[in-house]
Design a protein around this motif. Sequence first.
Motif, PDB file in Angstrom:
ATOM      1  N   MET A   1      -1.896   1.469   7.851  1.00 43.20           N
ATOM      2  CA  MET A   1      -0.520   1.601   7.365  1.00 43.20           C
ATOM      3  C   MET A   1       0.428   0.986   8.387  1.00 43.20           C
ATOM      4  O   MET A   1       1.072   1.688   9.145  1.00 43.20           O
ATOM      5  CB  MET A   1      -0.190   3.073   7.153  1.00 43.20           C
ATOM      6  CG  MET A   1       1.158   3.315   6.523  1.00 43.20           C
ATOM      7  SD  MET A   1       1.456   5.046   6.236  1.00 43.20           S
ATOM      8  CE  MET A   1       1.299   5.721   7.880  1.00 43.20           C
TER       9      MET A   1
ATOM     10  N   GLU B   1       3.451  -0.520  10.374  1.00 44.07           N
ATOM     11  CA  GLU B   1       4.910  -0.400  10.346  1.00 44.07           C
ATOM     12  C   GLU B   1       5.493  -1.806  10.277  1.00 44.07           C
ATOM     13  O   GLU B   1       5.009  -2.728  10.931  1.00 44.07           O
ATOM     14  CB  GLU B   1       5.380   0.304  11.619  1.00 44.07           C
ATOM     15  CG  GLU B   1       6.871   0.504  11.691  1.00 44.07           C
ATOM     16  CD  GLU B   1       7.286   1.242  12.952  1.00 44.07           C
ATOM     17  OE1 GLU B   1       8.359   0.919  13.466  1.00 44.07           O
ATOM     18  OE2 GLU B   1       6.538   2.118  13.407  1.00 44.07           O
TER      19      GLU B   1
ATOM     20  N   GLU C   1      13.489  -0.510   8.057  1.00 41.87           N
ATOM     21  CA  GLU C   1      12.194  -0.008   8.529  1.00 41.87           C
ATOM     22  C   GLU C   1      11.319   0.357   7.341  1.00 41.87           C
ATOM     23  O   GLU C   1      11.777   1.013   6.401  1.00 41.87           O
ATOM     24  CB  GLU C   1      12.454   1.241   9.384  1.00 41.87           C
ATOM     25  CG  GLU C   1      11.205   2.001   9.783  1.00 41.87           C
ATOM     26  CD  GLU C   1      11.526   3.355  10.397  1.00 41.87           C
ATOM     27  OE1 GLU C   1      10.658   3.886  11.114  1.00 41.87           O
ATOM     28  OE2 GLU C   1      12.630   3.901  10.147  1.00 41.87           O
TER      29      GLU C   1
ATOM     30  N   ARG D   1       6.908   0.817   5.751  1.00 38.17           N
ATOM     31  CA  ARG D   1       5.453   0.888   5.927  1.00 38.17           C
ATOM     32  C   ARG D   1       4.846   0.036   4.822  1.00 38.17           C
ATOM     33  O   ARG D   1       5.225   0.172   3.646  1.00 38.17           O
ATOM     34  CB  ARG D   1       4.936   2.326   5.811  1.00 38.17           C
ATOM     35  CG  ARG D   1       5.492   3.292   6.840  1.00 38.17           C
ATOM     36  CD  ARG D   1       4.923   3.029   8.235  1.00 38.17           C
ATOM     37  NE  ARG D   1       5.410   4.008   9.197  1.00 38.17           N
ATOM     38  CZ  ARG D   1       6.567   3.921   9.843  1.00 38.17           C
ATOM     39  NH1 ARG D   1       7.368   2.885   9.602  1.00 38.17           N
ATOM     40  NH2 ARG D   1       6.938   4.841  10.701  1.00 38.17           N
ATOM     41  N   TYR D   2       3.909  -0.799   5.204  1.00 38.50           N
ATOM     42  CA  TYR D   2       3.384  -1.778   4.252  1.00 38.50           C
ATOM     43  C   TYR D   2       1.864  -1.834   4.338  1.00 38.50           C
ATOM     44  O   TYR D   2       1.294  -1.913   5.419  1.00 38.50           O
ATOM     45  CB  TYR D   2       3.975  -3.156   4.556  1.00 38.50           C
ATOM     46  CG  TYR D   2       3.366  -4.288   3.772  1.00 38.50           C
ATOM     47  CD1 TYR D   2       3.531  -4.371   2.388  1.00 38.50           C
ATOM     48  CD2 TYR D   2       2.621  -5.271   4.417  1.00 38.50           C
ATOM     49  CE1 TYR D   2       2.960  -5.422   1.669  1.00 38.50           C
ATOM     50  CE2 TYR D   2       2.057  -6.321   3.707  1.00 38.50           C
ATOM     51  CZ  TYR D   2       2.235  -6.386   2.328  1.00 38.50           C
ATOM     52  OH  TYR D   2       1.666  -7.415   1.628  1.00 38.50           O
ATOM     53  N   GLN D   3       1.228  -1.786   3.189  1.00 39.11           N
ATOM     54  CA  GLN D   3      -0.228  -1.901   3.116  1.00 39.11           C
ATOM     55  C   GLN D   3      -0.577  -3.091   2.226  1.00 39.11           C
ATOM     56  O   GLN D   3      -0.390  -3.041   1.005  1.00 39.11           O
ATOM     57  CB  GLN D   3      -0.840  -0.629   2.534  1.00 39.11           C
ATOM     58  CG  GLN D   3      -2.366  -0.594   2.568  1.00 39.11           C
ATOM     59  CD  GLN D   3      -2.917  -0.521   3.978  1.00 39.11           C
ATOM     60  OE1 GLN D   3      -2.489   0.312   4.762  1.00 39.11           O
ATOM     61  NE2 GLN D   3      -3.838  -1.402   4.313  1.00 39.11           N
TER      62      GLN D   3
ATOM     63  N   ASN E   1       9.138   9.072   4.203  1.00 42.30           N
ATOM     64  CA  ASN E   1       8.044  10.000   4.496  1.00 42.30           C
ATOM     65  C   ASN E   1       8.069  11.240   3.594  1.00 42.30           C
ATOM     66  O   ASN E   1       7.296  12.177   3.801  1.00 42.30           O
ATOM     67  CB  ASN E   1       8.078  10.417   5.968  1.00 42.30           C
ATOM     68  CG  ASN E   1       7.822   9.225   6.883  1.00 42.30           C
ATOM     69  OD1 ASN E   1       6.976   8.380   6.581  1.00 42.30           O
ATOM     70  ND2 ASN E   1       8.552   9.134   7.975  1.00 42.30           N
TER      71      ASN E   1
ATOM     72  N   TYR F   1       5.092   9.437  -0.263  1.00 44.97           N
ATOM     73  CA  TYR F   1       3.836   9.223   0.467  1.00 44.97           C
ATOM     74  C   TYR F   1       2.651   9.204  -0.503  1.00 44.97           C
ATOM     75  O   TYR F   1       1.781   8.320  -0.440  1.00 44.97           O
ATOM     76  CB  TYR F   1       3.690  10.353   1.486  1.00 44.97           C
ATOM     77  CG  TYR F   1       2.502  10.250   2.412  1.00 44.97           C
ATOM     78  CD1 TYR F   1       2.589   9.519   3.601  1.00 44.97           C
ATOM     79  CD2 TYR F   1       1.311  10.900   2.127  1.00 44.97           C
ATOM     80  CE1 TYR F   1       1.504   9.444   4.467  1.00 44.97           C
ATOM     81  CE2 TYR F   1       0.229  10.827   2.985  1.00 44.97           C
ATOM     82  CZ  TYR F   1       0.335  10.091   4.156  1.00 44.97           C
ATOM     83  OH  TYR F   1      -0.743  10.009   5.007  1.00 44.97           O
TER      84      TYR F   1
END
Length: 218
Positions: free
Chosen positions: A1, A3, A14, A16-18, A42, A47
């Motif tokens: 995951m 950042e 900001e 989170r990238y998958q 979050n 999530y």
Amino acid sequence: MPEVIFTGPAGRIEGRYQPAKEKGAPIAIILHPHPQFGGTMNNQIVYNLYYDFVKRGFSVLRFNFRGVGRSQGAFDHGQGELSDAAAALDWAQAMNPDARACWIAGVSFGAWIGMQLLMRRPEIEGFISIAAMANRYDFSFLAPCPSSGLFVHGSEDRVAPVKDVVSVIEKVKTQKGVKLEHAVVEGANHFFDGRVDELMVAVDEYLDKRLGATEQEA
């Protein structure tokens, strides 16, 4: 995951990238609840949605709207946040130039932003709108709604009562082939406290129908 930091209209955003393992995989963008009431990327529902799309082979991005966490800027009552969401989709598409399709999922305030983005971006082919605040925000811009999707609500939602969402869905005109579905999680409040598992069952049932069962379940 991993950042990630990318540039938005108000400065740094900001996230989170998958990335997906397969080239050409679809993109999913997840939008969090109201920034002024503790909403962040979050959030428990955000999530769970994030990982639900990851396990289905999507390239998935969740991020903090302006003024939340390490994202720069200040709350802008929806207008700036819509620009943030558009910038997030632009970034995800730049990272995935071969992606054929995109989904959007939003929670509460994020559902309102997501539906507005849907109207502006024809490549979005599906949506999940959770606890959409149809009593507080105007959804009349869905005229007609260009993509099929799912609205999910808690039966005990006092912040955005089910009846208001149902009346919005009934008023929305749909284009040919577009279908709006609605699921109610019994006993759940606006935040799905203690009912997130049941919420995700409803989301999974819908995504299985639209996308096919996940590899883990197949």
